[in-house]
Design a protein around this motif. Structure first.
Motif, PDB file in Angstrom:
ATOM      1  N   CYS A 179       4.341 -42.323  49.529  1.00 40.32           N
ATOM      2  CA  CYS A 179       4.637 -43.320  50.163  1.00 40.32           C
ATOM      3  C   CYS A 179       5.943 -44.160  49.849  1.00 40.32           C
ATOM      4  N   ILE A 180       6.702 -44.970  50.461  1.00 37.44           N
ATOM      5  CA  ILE A 180       7.829 -45.633  49.862  1.00 37.44           C
ATOM      6  C   ILE A 180       8.037 -47.198  49.608  1.00 37.44           C
ATOM      7  N   GLY A 181       7.072 -47.802  50.256  1.00 33.91           N
ATOM      8  CA  GLY A 181       7.418 -49.356  49.691  1.00 33.91           C
ATOM      9  C   GLY A 181       5.765 -49.930  50.157  1.00 33.91           C
ATOM     10  N   ILE A 204       4.029 -50.065  40.578  1.00 30.62           N
ATOM     11  CA  ILE A 204       4.263 -50.036  41.893  1.00 30.62           C
ATOM     12  C   ILE A 204       4.584 -48.658  42.443  1.00 30.62           C
ATOM     13  N   ARG A 205       5.796 -48.387  42.221  1.00 32.34           N
ATOM     14  CA  ARG A 205       6.652 -47.449  42.389  1.00 32.34           C
ATOM     15  C   ARG A 205       5.974 -45.821  41.934  1.00 32.34           C
ATOM     16  N   GLN A 206       5.281 -45.804  40.928  1.00 32.35           N
ATOM     17  CA  GLN A 206       4.609 -44.447  40.618  1.00 32.35           C
ATOM     18  C   GLN A 206       3.374 -44.490  41.523  1.00 32.35           C
ATOM     19  N   ARG A 207       2.865 -45.455  42.026  1.00 30.96           N
ATOM     20  CA  ARG A 207       1.467 -45.605  42.657  1.00 30.96           C
ATOM     21  C   ARG A 207       2.146 -44.909  43.967  1.00 30.96           C
ATOM     22  N   LEU A 208       3.098 -45.223  44.471  1.00 31.64           N
ATOM     23  CA  LEU A 208       3.626 -45.011  45.926  1.00 31.64           C
ATOM     24  C   LEU A 208       3.918 -43.625  45.923  1.00 31.64           C
TER      25      LEU A 208
END
Length: 236
Positions: A152-154, A143-147
């Motif tokens: 984006c941040i969350g 999720i973090r890598q895709r954001l």
């Protein structure tokens, strides 16, 4: 968010740095040469801030529209990834500060409970929170890598409303700008809500822009700003 809120406090410091820099150009001793070097460093940091950080400290519907057009396919893929990762009857909010987990919120739908943990608490409780939500380190990192790839941040997602997900775009001061992404065209009721309330600006049948006000400052886009944008961009 903190950097944006403290921006105005940095202006006097920057002005003083520039003044001392030019004053130091006329001096010759070691201390004054050191002042010149510090002045040059401050000027370079200021330039970097202007061209790299400052653009991220502002936002409007035009900025969000251009960003959505560039990344909407990635946003849709992220929605599918989160939907497949979160446990049934559960909701989750994840917010990142760079590579660090900044916020971990869990919504226990069956027991009607919701709690948020920030920074150190979120990191310390991450293992138990992952067990509740069905997430793993690998999935959170995914999720973090895709954001990060879409700047984006969350995310905020619940299995009770799996057709939609919020993607946190950025903070400006205490205000948070979100994309509300839908996996199917919005219903008439959802369109009515998006058109009625000043917190939302509908972009198309699959996306609305949301303005979430903080403790101080504006609490919505405002009807004038919203109507101006909708006069230029018809969502459907």
């Amino acid at each position: 968010m903190i950097a944006a809120a403290l921006w105005w406090l940095t202006i006097p410091a920057i002005i003083l740095s520039i003044v001392f820099f030019f004053m130091g150009l006329r001096r010759r001793d070691n201390w004054q040469r050191a002042a010149v070097i510090c002045g040059i460093a401050n000027l370079l940091l200021f330039i970097i801030f202007l061209f790299v950080q400052l653009p991220k400290q502002r936002c409007d519907a035009d900025i969000m529209g251009k960003h959505y057009e560039k990344h909407h396919t990635e946003m849709e893929e992220l929605h599918r990834y989160v939907k497949a990762s979160v446990a049934d009857s559960c909701g989750v909010m994840l917010e990142f500060d760079g590579n660090k987990l900044n916020r971990f919120q869990v919504n226990d739908v069956l027991n009607d409970k919701c709690a948020s943990w920030w920074k150190k608490d979120a990191l310390q409780l991450k293992d138990s929170l992952m067990t509740v939500t069905g997430l793993t380190d690998e999935k959170i990192n995914g999720i973090r890598q895709r954001l990060k790839s879409m700047d984006c941040i969350g995310i905020s997602y619940s299995q009770t409303t799996p057709e939609s997900m919020s993607i946190m775009f950025r903070y400006v001061g205490f205000a948070l700008y979100n994309y509300n992404i839908y996996s199917r065209p919005m219903t008439d009721e959802e369109k009515h809500t998006a058109m009625k309330y000043p917190e939302f600006i509908p972009y198309n049948e699959y996306c609305t822009f949301e303005f979430m006000g903080g403790a101080i400052g504006p609490q919505s886009w405002g009807n004038e700003a919203k109507n101006d944008y909708l006069n230029q961009h018809q969502p459907w």
